[in-house]
Structure formats: C-alpha cells, structure tokens
Scaffold this active site. Structure first.
Site, PDB file in Angstrom:
ATOM      1  N   TYR A 126      36.074 -14.440  -5.022  1.00  0.00           N
ATOM      2  CA  TYR A 126      37.457 -14.308  -5.124  1.00  0.00           C
ATOM      3  C   TYR A 126      37.732 -12.881  -5.554  1.00  0.00           C
ATOM      4  O   TYR A 126      38.277 -12.036  -5.062  1.00  0.00           O
ATOM      5  CB  TYR A 126      38.159 -15.396  -5.705  1.00  0.00           C
ATOM      6  N   GLU A 145      42.769  -7.671 -12.165  1.00  0.00           N
ATOM      7  CA  GLU A 145      42.308  -8.759 -11.751  1.00  0.00           C
ATOM      8  C   GLU A 145      41.332  -9.554 -12.575  1.00  0.00           C
ATOM      9  O   GLU A 145      41.442 -10.931 -12.456  1.00  0.00           O
ATOM     10  CB  GLU A 145      41.470  -8.505 -10.564  1.00  0.00           C
ATOM     11  N   ASP A 200      42.606 -17.547  -3.305  1.00  0.00           N
ATOM     12  CA  ASP A 200      42.639 -18.184  -4.358  1.00  0.00           C
ATOM     13  C   ASP A 200      43.705 -19.383  -4.377  1.00  0.00           C
ATOM     14  O   ASP A 200      43.808 -20.029  -3.235  1.00  0.00           O
ATOM     15  CB  ASP A 200      43.393 -17.316  -5.504  1.00  0.00           C
TER      16      ASP A 200
END
Length: 372
Positions: free
Chosen positions: A120, A37, A138
C-alpha cells in the site's frame, strides 16, 4: 456495473474543488510524501498533522534524516506509537542515501524493497509523489469501493485487495493518479465513513449500488472484533535531587526497544500490584522500597490491551544498584524518547490537583521488598 471511467472523472473533479488542506499536500516534494505516509500508518490524520511540520523542521530533507540517530528520530515522534515504522524509516533513509544516490525511487518495486514500505505505502508514494499509475488500497478505499459496487464478503483478505486494486486502475483517469488516489482517501475519511456516512454529500451518491439497495452500512462486511484484555500497570516514580529514575525499555519484538520509561510491571486485575512492583524493583534494580502513595492514575490502550496505569511514589531505603538505570531531569526527558505511559503519568503527577502531601488514592500500603 457502474461506469467506472465516469465515476473516476467525477471523483477527481470533486477532489479539485473540495480537497482537504493537509500540510504534506502543500509540499511538492517526494520526501515529504514519504514521511507523511509513514507517519500516517496506523495513525489518524488529526494526530499526524500537527507533528508533521515539526518533524520536517527538524529533518528537512532525506540527507538530514539519514544522518540522524535513532534516539533523535524517536524523540521527535514520541507519542505517535508503532515505533518500528520510524526505525524502518531511518533505515530506509540510509539505504536511499547509500544505494540510490540520495534520491527516493519512483518505481513501486524499488519502493517496496526499502525497509518499512509495503504494497500500500509503495503505491501511495509512487502515485502521489511521482504520478505513477498505481493503486493504493487502504481501509478507506476498501469501504468506498465495496459500497460503490455493493461487493460482498470480508474486507481484509489479500484477494479482496487485489481485486479492488484492479477497480482503482479501471476508474483512474489518465494522468490523474495523484489526484484520484487522494480523492478516494478523502471520500472515505470525510464522507463515506464506517458509521452514519454522509451520502447526500457524496459526489458518487447516484452511482452507489449500496445506497440504491438501502444497505450502505452493510458494506464492507466487518471483520470480527478482537476482545480486549484488561491489565493494571504499576509504575514507580523515584526522584532524587530533581532527577527521575528511569530504565531503558527492552522489548523482544523491538516495538519499544530503546525507549526510556519509569520502572513498571504489568499485573492481572486483582493481583497485588504495589507488592509486585516492590519485588520487581528489588529484583531488577537492587532497590529496597516502601510503596505508600499513589500520586497519579491514567487509562491507556495498546493494541488489544486496556490498561489501568497507577503511579506510585515509593520511599527508597537502599539502592538502586550501579548501572541498573539512569537519572534525568524533567527537562532532559523532553529530548529523549519516553514511553507514552510514563509521559502520561508524569504529566498527571505534575498537575496541581494530583499532588498530595498525604497518602495517595489507595492509602498507605507500606509494601516493601529487599534486594535479592
């Protein structure tokens, strides 16, 4: 309003049959999910996928990452850009080692308290790695949901993201947080793209309100495009006995601090770049040079800048002053974090077609400046 629960169940079924084969999905490991991520922030899957396995080969677990130096981490990830995120990742690894007994926390609030993890990213890690019922909104998710429910308005407002997060949770089947969020990512990345979406391949085509209206590409409302600034970057390739002269990058915003680069200067179009480069080498490095040969050229984009990068091979008359820079072989460069512009130009200068014995593309300039 569409049947959100039915849409969510259908999306999870589609994901189980059609999920992208990505290297971080082959590992049932929260550490791998976290690393992926961070690497995917502002970077495409295509750019990250080949680098992910190499990074985990070098730093296979949180303990090995926490013990690494910043230079080691940046050298492994050079070329991906946005380097502040990787400094934050290293800082977070040390916080987890020292404050969480070396275990990545599962709760969203605890994740958001770590360096480099925002709303996020915390939602993505918590849902994918730990199965927590959390939204991760996102750009791809914004596009899918705005089209699915024909939601008007600008896409990037905080209020819009909060509202879409509620829709995500309303659609998410119980116990399927990981599969559902990744299904939304895959749908936005592979089918519901910004332009020319592949609507006939979409598992939600018959439910999509934007499709029914014949206005798929009108949603979400685009944000205003930022204008690009054109700049020339003039760069010096100074070589001596098989070693290349470099300077350590100083960046007041910290984005590229600590990276090595060939001495460079940014100029406005039309400015006398070689002359400016010669003056800068004299002022900052104590070098008196004559700049005659252009040995390579490349284009590069950084945020809202379009850069025309030109590499010059100056003849050094005096200098550099002691301690102004460092000398490394090309082999040593591979083990150090080096700016993308410098790496691009060094590759171009090493290519046979770029090497010349005579004057470069711009011809001899004879630009010279004395140290001050």
């Amino acid at each position: 309003m569409i049947d959100r629960r039915a849409a969510g169940a259908r999306l999870v079924a589609w994901y189980r049959a059609s999920a992208r084969d990505l290297p971080w999905r082959r590992r049932a490991d929260p550490y791998a999910t976290w690393v992926s991520e961070i690497m995917l922030q502002q970077t495409t899957v295509a750019a990250v996928a080949p680098r992910f396995e190499a990074f985990l080969g070098r730093f296979p677990d949180l303990a090995s990452l926490a013990a690494a130096t910043e230079e080691e981490v940046l050298a492994e990830l050079q070329g991906l850009g946005y380097y502040r995120r990787f400094r934050s990742m290293l800082a977070a690894a040390r916080v987890i080692r020292d404050g969480h007994a070396g275990v990545l926390p599962a709760e969203r609030d605890a994740l958001e308290a770590l360096p480099g993890i925002g709303h996020y990213t915390a939602g993505a890690i918590s849902s994918i790695a730990f199965g927590r019922r959390e939204a991760a909104v996102d750009g791809n998710v914004i596009r899918v949901l705005c089209r699915l429910e024909a939601i008007p308005g600008p896409q990037e407002s905080a209020a819009r993201k909060r509202a879409l997060g509620e829709i995500v949770l309303a659609m998410m089947p119980a116990g399927e947080a990981s599969a559902f969020n990744q299904a939304l990512f895959d749908l936005g990345a592979g089918i519901c793209g910004p332009r020319a979406p592949l609507c006939p391949d979409c598992p939600l085509e018959d439910l999509c309100r934007a499709r029914a209206l014949g206005r798929v590409e009108d949603f979400p409302e685009p944000t205003a495009r930022r204008e690009f600034l054109d700049r020339e970057v003039h760069v010096a390739l100074v070589e001596r006995r098989g070693r290349i002269y470099l300077e350590r990058r100083e960046d007041e915003k910290g984005r590229m601090a600590g990276f090595l680069q060939l001495p460079e200067i940014w100029c406005a179009p039309g400015e006398d770049g070689p002359e400016a480069l010669a003056r800068d080498l004299a002022r900052r490095h104590g070098m008196e040079v004559e700049i005659a040969d252009e040995v390579a050229r490349c284009r590069h984009g950084i945020t809202h800048h379009r850069l025309d990068c030109r590499l010059w091979s100056p003849r050094v008359l005096t200098g550099p002053r002691r301690g102004a820079g460092c000398w490394l072989t090309r082999d040593q460069l591979a083990a150090n974090p080096v700016s993308t512009i410098s790496r691009k130009l060094l590759r171009a200068s090493a290519a046979p077609a770029k090497r010349r014995d005579g004057p470069g593309r711009g011809g001899p300039t004879g630009r010279r400046a004395r140290p001050r």
